[in-house]
Design a protein around this motif. Structure first.
Motif, short mmCIF file in Angstrom:
data_model
loop_
_atom_site.label_atom_id
_atom_site.label_comp_id
_atom_site.label_asym_id
_atom_site.label_seq_id
_atom_site.Cartn_x
_atom_site.Cartn_y
_atom_site.Cartn_z
N ALA A 14 0.85 -1.20 -0.02
CA ALA A 14 -0.01 -0.07 0.02
C ALA A 14 0.90 1.23 0.20
O ALA A 14 0.49 2.23 -0.80
N ALA A 15 2.21 1.24 0.70
CA ALA A 15 2.80 2.47 0.77
C ALA A 15 3.83 2.74 -0.33
O ALA A 15 4.67 3.65 -0.22
N LEU A 16 3.64 1.92 -1.24
CA LEU A 16 4.77 1.90 -2.52
C LEU A 16 4.34 2.65 -3.45
O LEU A 16 3.33 2.56 -3.86
N ASP A 17 5.12 3.22 -4.29
CA ASP A 17 4.88 3.90 -5.53
C ASP A 17 4.38 2.80 -6.72
O ASP A 17 4.52 1.60 -6.40
N GLU A 18 3.61 3.40 -7.58
CA GLU A 18 2.87 2.60 -8.44
C GLU A 18 3.55 1.51 -9.05
O GLU A 18 3.33 0.32 -9.61
N ILE A 19 4.68 1.98 -9.74
CA ILE A 19 5.73 1.14 -10.39
C ILE A 19 6.31 0.01 -9.67
O ILE A 19 6.50 -1.15 -10.05
N THR A 20 6.64 0.27 -8.42
CA THR A 20 7.12 -0.86 -7.62
C THR A 20 6.04 -1.64 -7.16
O THR A 20 6.30 -3.07 -7.09
N VAL A 68 -8.97 -1.94 -6.00
CA VAL A 68 -9.92 -2.79 -6.80
C VAL A 68 -9.10 -3.62 -8.03
O VAL A 68 -8.88 -4.58 -8.10
N PHE A 69 -8.24 -2.56 -8.20
CA PHE A 69 -7.13 -3.13 -9.45
C PHE A 69 -6.26 -4.22 -9.15
O PHE A 69 -5.98 -5.12 -9.72
N GLU A 70 -5.77 -3.92 -7.92
CA GLU A 70 -4.70 -4.99 -7.32
C GLU A 70 -5.26 -6.14 -7.02
O GLU A 70 -4.95 -7.50 -7.29
N SER A 71 -6.64 -6.20 -6.50
CA SER A 71 -7.34 -7.29 -5.97
C SER A 71 -7.73 -8.23 -7.46
O SER A 71 -7.52 -9.42 -7.18
N VAL A 72 -8.11 -7.54 -8.26
CA VAL A 72 -8.54 -8.33 -9.54
C VAL A 72 -7.23 -8.97 -10.40
O VAL A 72 -7.34 -9.85 -10.75
N TYR A 73 -6.25 -8.04 -10.39
CA TYR A 73 -5.08 -8.58 -11.07
C TYR A 73 -4.36 -9.97 -10.19
O TYR A 73 -4.03 -10.75 -10.77
N LEU A 74 -4.45 -9.73 -9.05
CA LEU A 74 -3.85 -11.00 -8.12
C LEU A 74 -4.53 -12.16 -7.91
O LEU A 74 -4.00 -13.24 -8.24
N SER A 75 -5.82 -11.94 -7.82
CA SER A 75 -6.51 -13.16 -7.10
C SER A 75 -7.29 -14.04 -8.15
O SER A 75 -7.78 -13.62 -9.29
N GLN A 76 -7.51 -15.02 -7.59
CA GLN A 76 -8.48 -16.03 -8.13
C GLN A 76 -9.91 -15.70 -7.66
O GLN A 76 -10.80 -15.99 -8.53
N ARG A 77 -10.16 -15.14 -6.58
CA ARG A 77 -11.39 -14.94 -5.98
C ARG A 77 -11.21 -13.31 -5.37
O ARG A 77 -10.17 -13.27 -4.52
N VAL A 78 -12.18 -12.46 -5.40
CA VAL A 78 -11.99 -11.41 -4.64
C VAL A 78 -13.31 -11.15 -3.79
O VAL A 78 -14.42 -11.40 -4.09
#
Length: 271
Positions: free
Chosen positions: A176-182, A208-218
């Motif tokens: 959460a505290a990191l820049d977008e590229i990192t 929302v973006f991170e949850s969809v990119y990473l997960s099999q389920r949100v």
């Protein structure tokens, strides 16, 4: 009455489950009802994200699973391999802050859980080397936290969680505290690590973006007291990469998850 149990793989009802929460509530001493009733089942090897507004109980769910807190009512079950007796060997926890010891090296920070568990020196050395290599920090074992970037510090925290070879990895907004590229880079690295190790991952995020990119389920949670408002499966071709992040399917899932999350907010953007 609350019931917290850690079962072996031989429990017939949990043979395919890593985590099960049934009828769980959590009320604090000040009278705040933080959670529930809450029901969640996570299969072994699954990657899920918990998504919801601040204060909805996402971190509380992780703490209940880790045994750091007890439910007020309901049942929390954590399945682990036969012969594993210490909870720390079943669960690895990555917090929002790396919480590294500044006075010692990366190697010694990662070694800490093994030292607390009484592991022998040779075994610990091998496990630390493996964990650091798995997060791309093999060349930084002798560095101190002050010499590392924010992303590298989080990699150390992840290596420390992995060094005991846990069955379940709990991650509480680690990027959460990191820049977008990192953040994007660590998202990709985390997915690659998950595909290789097949740990069960429960990941807390506000994105929302991170949850969809990473997960099999949100799993979308409601405002306090936290309940499950929606459980959305993300069906896409694996392995995921930048093609998925820029695809129409990804955008569609983001809209779907955002719509499920919207009732928990009052006119605020949820993206």
């Amino acid at each position: 009455m609350a019931d917290v149990r850690a079962s072996s793989g031989g429990d017939v009802g949990l043979t395919a489950l890593a985590v099960s929460l049934r009828g769980v509530t959590k009320a604090y001493d000040n009278g705040v009802m933080a959670l529930g009733p809450f029901d969640l089942a996570v299969r072994k090897g699954e990657f899920i994200s918990l998504l919801g507004p601040s204060g909805c109980g996402k971190s509380t769910v992780l703490r209940l699973i880790a045994g750091l807190s007890a439910p007020s009512t309901g049942t929390v079950r954590v399945s682990r391999h036969e012969g594993v007796t210490r909870p720390g060997h079943a669960i690895g926890f990555v917090f929002q802050e790396p919480t590294l010891m500044p006075w010692t090296s990366v190697r010694e920070n990662v070694r800490l859980p093994l030292k607390l568990a009484g592991a022998g020196k040779a075994e610990a050395n091998a496990r630390v080397d493996e964990a650091l290599a798995s997060v791309g920090l093999a060349d930084f074992a002798g560095a101190f936290p002050r010499e590392l970037s924010g992303g590298m510090k989080m990699r150390v925290s992840l290596a420390r969680a992995l060094v005991t070879d846990p069955d379940i990895l709990l991650m509480d907004e680690p990027f959460a505290a990191l820049d977008e590229i990192t953040r994007f880079r660590l998202n990709n690295d985390l997915l690659a690590l998950w595909r290789r190790l097949r740990k069960t991952v429960i990941f807390v995020t506000h994105s929302v973006f991170e949850s969809v990119y990473l997960s099999q389920r949100v799993v979308v949670m409601t405002a306090r007291p936290g309940r499950i408002g929606a459980d959305i499966r993300i069906e896409t071709v694996e392995p995921r990469g930048e093609e998925f992040r820029t695809s129409a399917g990804y955008a569609d899932y983001c809209r779907k998850v955002s719509s499920a999350l919207a009732p928990s907010y009052s006119g605020q953007s949820v993206l």
